[in-house]
Scaffold this active site. Structure first.
Site, PDB file in Angstrom:
ATOM      1  N   SER A 278       0.833  -1.206   0.000  1.00 20.60           N
ATOM      2  CA  SER A 278       0.000   0.000   0.000  1.00 20.60           C
ATOM      3  C   SER A 278       0.868   1.256   0.000  1.00 20.60           C
ATOM      4  O   SER A 278       1.529   1.571   0.997  1.00 20.60           O
ATOM      5  CB  SER A 278      -0.918  -0.005   1.226  1.00 20.60           C
ATOM      6  OG  SER A 278      -1.604   1.223   1.285  1.00 20.60           O
TER       7      SER A 278
ATOM      8  N   HIS B  38      -1.178  -1.549  -3.994  1.00 22.27           N
ATOM      9  CA  HIS B  38      -2.473  -1.124  -3.453  1.00 22.27           C
ATOM     10  C   HIS B  38      -2.495   0.404  -3.380  1.00 22.27           C
ATOM     11  O   HIS B  38      -1.587   1.019  -2.814  1.00 22.27           O
ATOM     12  CB  HIS B  38      -2.626  -1.742  -2.066  1.00 22.27           C
ATOM     13  CG  HIS B  38      -3.919  -1.476  -1.371  1.00 22.27           C
ATOM     14  ND1 HIS B  38      -5.031  -2.277  -1.513  1.00 22.27           N
ATOM     15  CD2 HIS B  38      -4.281  -0.502  -0.501  1.00 22.27           C
ATOM     16  CE1 HIS B  38      -6.023  -1.814  -0.746  1.00 22.27           C
ATOM     17  NE2 HIS B  38      -5.594  -0.714  -0.134  1.00 22.27           N
TER      18      HIS B  38
ATOM     19  N   ASP C 256      -4.660   3.705  -2.243  1.00 22.38           N
ATOM     20  CA  ASP C 256      -5.764   4.155  -1.384  1.00 22.38           C
ATOM     21  C   ASP C 256      -6.282   5.509  -1.847  1.00 22.38           C
ATOM     22  O   ASP C 256      -5.597   6.518  -1.706  1.00 22.38           O
ATOM     23  CB  ASP C 256      -5.282   4.253   0.065  1.00 22.38           C
ATOM     24  CG  ASP C 256      -5.078   2.890   0.693  1.00 22.38           C
ATOM     25  OD1 ASP C 256      -6.011   2.074   0.620  1.00 22.38           O
ATOM     26  OD2 ASP C 256      -3.991   2.649   1.238  1.00 22.38           O
TER      27      ASP C 256
ATOM     28  N   MET D  65      -8.878   8.430  -1.250  1.00 18.77           N
ATOM     29  CA  MET D  65      -9.732   8.971  -0.173  1.00 18.77           C
ATOM     30  C   MET D  65     -10.221  10.360  -0.571  1.00 18.77           C
ATOM     31  O   MET D  65      -9.454  11.147  -1.136  1.00 18.77           O
ATOM     32  CB  MET D  65      -8.932   9.074   1.128  1.00 18.77           C
ATOM     33  CG  MET D  65      -8.310   7.757   1.557  1.00 18.77           C
ATOM     34  SD  MET D  65      -7.516   7.909   3.171  1.00 18.77           S
ATOM     35  CE  MET D  65      -6.683   6.322   3.280  1.00 18.77           C
TER      36      MET D  65
ATOM     37  N   HIS E 250      -8.272   0.894  -4.092  1.00 19.71           N
ATOM     38  CA  HIS E 250      -9.233   0.852  -2.981  1.00 19.71           C
ATOM     39  C   HIS E 250      -9.906   2.217  -2.894  1.00 19.71           C
ATOM     40  O   HIS E 250      -9.277   3.198  -2.494  1.00 19.71           O
ATOM     41  CB  HIS E 250      -8.442   0.509  -1.712  1.00 19.71           C
ATOM     42  CG  HIS E 250      -9.242   0.436  -0.455  1.00 19.71           C
ATOM     43  ND1 HIS E 250      -8.662   0.327   0.793  1.00 19.71           N
ATOM     44  CD2 HIS E 250     -10.593   0.443  -0.230  1.00 19.71           C
ATOM     45  CE1 HIS E 250      -9.605   0.272   1.721  1.00 19.71           C
ATOM     46  NE2 HIS E 250     -10.792   0.359   1.126  1.00 19.71           N
TER      47      HIS E 250
ATOM     48  N   MET F 128     -12.060   4.685  -1.236  1.00 18.24           N
ATOM     49  CA  MET F 128     -12.729   5.102   0.005  1.00 18.24           C
ATOM     50  C   MET F 128     -13.392   6.432  -0.295  1.00 18.24           C
ATOM     51  O   MET F 128     -12.985   7.493   0.197  1.00 18.24           O
ATOM     52  CB  MET F 128     -11.697   5.198   1.134  1.00 18.24           C
ATOM     53  CG  MET F 128     -11.289   3.819   1.658  1.00 18.24           C
ATOM     54  SD  MET F 128      -9.712   3.844   2.533  1.00 18.24           S
ATOM     55  CE  MET F 128      -8.614   3.745   1.137  1.00 18.24           C
TER      56      MET F 128
ATOM     57  N   MET G 211     -11.577  -4.404   6.284  1.00 16.12           N
ATOM     58  CA  MET G 211     -10.749  -3.402   6.955  1.00 16.12           C
ATOM     59  C   MET G 211     -10.466  -3.877   8.375  1.00 16.12           C
ATOM     60  O   MET G 211     -11.401  -4.172   9.129  1.00 16.12           O
ATOM     61  CB  MET G 211     -11.465  -2.052   7.007  1.00 16.12           C
ATOM     62  CG  MET G 211     -11.592  -1.324   5.679  1.00 16.12           C
ATOM     63  SD  MET G 211     -10.050  -1.020   4.780  1.00 16.12           S
ATOM     64  CE  MET G 211      -9.040  -0.223   6.023  1.00 16.12           C
TER      65      MET G 211
ATOM     66  N   GLY H 157      -8.931   5.432   6.483  1.00 15.83           N
ATOM     67  CA  GLY H 157      -8.622   6.857   6.470  1.00 15.83           C
ATOM     68  C   GLY H 157      -7.140   7.161   6.643  1.00 15.83           C
ATOM     69  O   GLY H 157      -6.654   8.147   6.114  1.00 15.83           O
TER      70      GLY H 157
ATOM     71  N   ASP I 194      -6.859  -5.487   5.295  1.00 18.63           N
ATOM     72  CA  ASP I 194      -6.198  -4.199   5.101  1.00 18.63           C
ATOM     73  C   ASP I 194      -6.202  -3.386   6.398  1.00 18.63           C
ATOM     74  O   ASP I 194      -7.266  -3.017   6.896  1.00 18.63           O
ATOM     75  CB  ASP I 194      -6.955  -3.447   3.986  1.00 18.63           C
ATOM     76  CG  ASP I 194      -6.313  -2.126   3.605  1.00 18.63           C
ATOM     77  OD1 ASP I 194      -5.230  -1.801   4.120  1.00 18.63           O
ATOM     78  OD2 ASP I 194      -6.909  -1.429   2.761  1.00 18.63           O
TER      79      ASP I 194
ATOM     80  N   GLY J 270      -2.973  -2.277   9.537  1.00 21.02           N
ATOM     81  CA  GLY J 270      -2.234  -2.742  10.702  1.00 21.02           C
ATOM     82  C   GLY J 270      -1.593  -4.105  10.547  1.00 21.02           C
ATOM     83  O   GLY J 270      -1.260  -4.747  11.547  1.00 21.02           O
TER      84      GLY J 270
HETATM   85  C1  DX5 Z   1      -6.332   2.632   5.348  1.00 23.02           C
HETATM   86  C2  DX5 Z   1      -5.930   2.064   4.015  1.00 23.02           C
HETATM   87  C3  DX5 Z   1      -4.842   1.070   4.095  1.00 23.02           C
HETATM   88  C4  DX5 Z   1      -3.553   1.613   4.660  1.00 23.02           C
HETATM   89  C5  DX5 Z   1      -2.894   0.513   5.413  1.00 23.02           C
HETATM   90  O1  DX5 Z   1      -7.484   3.382   5.233  1.00 23.02           O
HETATM   91  O2  DX5 Z   1      -7.023   1.442   3.370  1.00 23.02           O
HETATM   92  O3  DX5 Z   1      -4.598   0.449   2.829  1.00 23.02           O
HETATM   93  O4  DX5 Z   1      -2.666   2.083   3.676  1.00 23.02           O
HETATM   94  O5  DX5 Z   1      -1.793   1.045   6.051  1.00 23.02           O
HETATM   95  P1  DX5 Z   1      -1.055   0.279   7.227  1.00 23.02           P
HETATM   96  O6  DX5 Z   1      -0.537  -1.001   6.626  1.00 23.02           O
HETATM   97  O7  DX5 Z   1       0.028   1.239   7.598  1.00 23.02           O
HETATM   98  O8  DX5 Z   1      -2.052   0.042   8.297  1.00 23.02           O
HETATM   99 ZN    ZN Z   2      -6.503   0.272   1.506  1.00 29.81          ZN
END
Ligand code: DX5
Ligand code: ZN
Length: 236
Positions: free
Chosen positions: A8, A33, A35, A37, A66, A68, A137, A142, A175, A177
């Site tokens: 990501s 990946h 993200d 937003m 992804h 969001m 998730m 976010g 996805d 942590g």
């Molecule tokens: C969060 C994203 C994730 C994020 C994960 O909203 O969808 O893809 O980048 O980041 P880490 O791996 O640092 O939790």
């Molecule tokens: Zn993501």
């Protein structure tokens, strides 16, 4: 099929995105990946189709995009044109998930549905047989770098059960942590894809961290060919 690693780029240095992507690919990342937003569906703003198009020019692996964003239907074509291979929309963000998923597939892409931590798996019951990807998730979407929500492996198991019941062949992606310490646990619960940002791009060496994450996620792999198991990985 072994676990897939989706790197990501949210945690990467945006001023050196090309190098970051190359390092993740050298470490064996299966997907990149991205993200997206919008500051409405989630309290953060990131990137849109022009960045996806730029990433597409340097990446060799599929782009796992992804979304969001509220009202994703308005932007599906733009992300397809930009070079996305997968488009994942949130079940919470569109009232017409069935139509959105089919529209993505008509564009020739793999279609995924994502669930926030508080959304029950049953929200996908009527559509799961038609999905290519279910993204769970394991943090509230976010931001990168948040702590993994402990209940997440049981949700992976619940999705796995739903896939079996419905005959769905969707890949289960998780996805948020994901790190060296929980990767094996989520794979054991039934995850096919690990999305990781901070663990890969926050590490000193992105290539090594990608290799280490796969080892950590794959029981038995750490000890092949007499190598020392990596316990702390790039964070150690
Ligand atoms: C969060 C994203 C994730 C994020 C994960 O909203 O969808 O893809 O980048 O980041 P880490 O791996 O640092 O939790
Ligand atoms: Zn993501």
């Amino acid at each position: 099929m072994s676990v897939r690693i989706a790197a990501s780029i949210l945690a990467a240095d945006f001023a050196a995105l090309g190098e970051a992507i190359r390092a993740a690919e050298e470490g064996g990342a299966d997907w990149i990946h991205v993200d997206v937003m919008d500051g409405h569906f989630v309290p953060n703003i990131t990137m849109g189709p022009p960045v996806v198009a730029a990433v597409k020019r340097v990446a060799h692996v599929p782009l796992d995009v992804h979304l969001m964003i509220t009202d994703p239907d308005r932007y599906l074509e733009a992300f397809a044109d930009a070079g996305a291979s997968h488009l994942i929309v949130h079940a919470e963000a569109t009232p017409h998930l069935h139509r959105t998923i089919h529209r993505i597939q008509e564009l020739g892409l793999r279609a995924g549905a994502a669930l926030n931590p508080s959304t029950p798996v049953v929200a996908l019951e009527e559509i799961v047989a038609e999905l290519d990807i279910v993204l769970l998730m394991s943090v509230n979407p976010g931001f990168g770098g948040q702590a993994f929500i402990a209940r997440s492996p049981s949700k992976v198991r619940a999705v796995r059960h739903l896939l079996e019941q419905t005959g769905s062949r969707a890949l289960v992606s998780i996805d948020g942590g994901i790190d060296m310490g929980n990767a094996a646990m989520v794979v054991e619960a039934g995850a096919d894809v690990l999305v990781a940002g901070t663990t890969i791009f926050g590490a000193r060496d992105t290539r090594e961290a990608t290799v280490a994450l796969r080892r950590a996620a794959t029981p038995g792999l750490a000890s092949v060919e007499g190598e020392t198991p990596l316990t702390g990985g790039a964070h150690g």
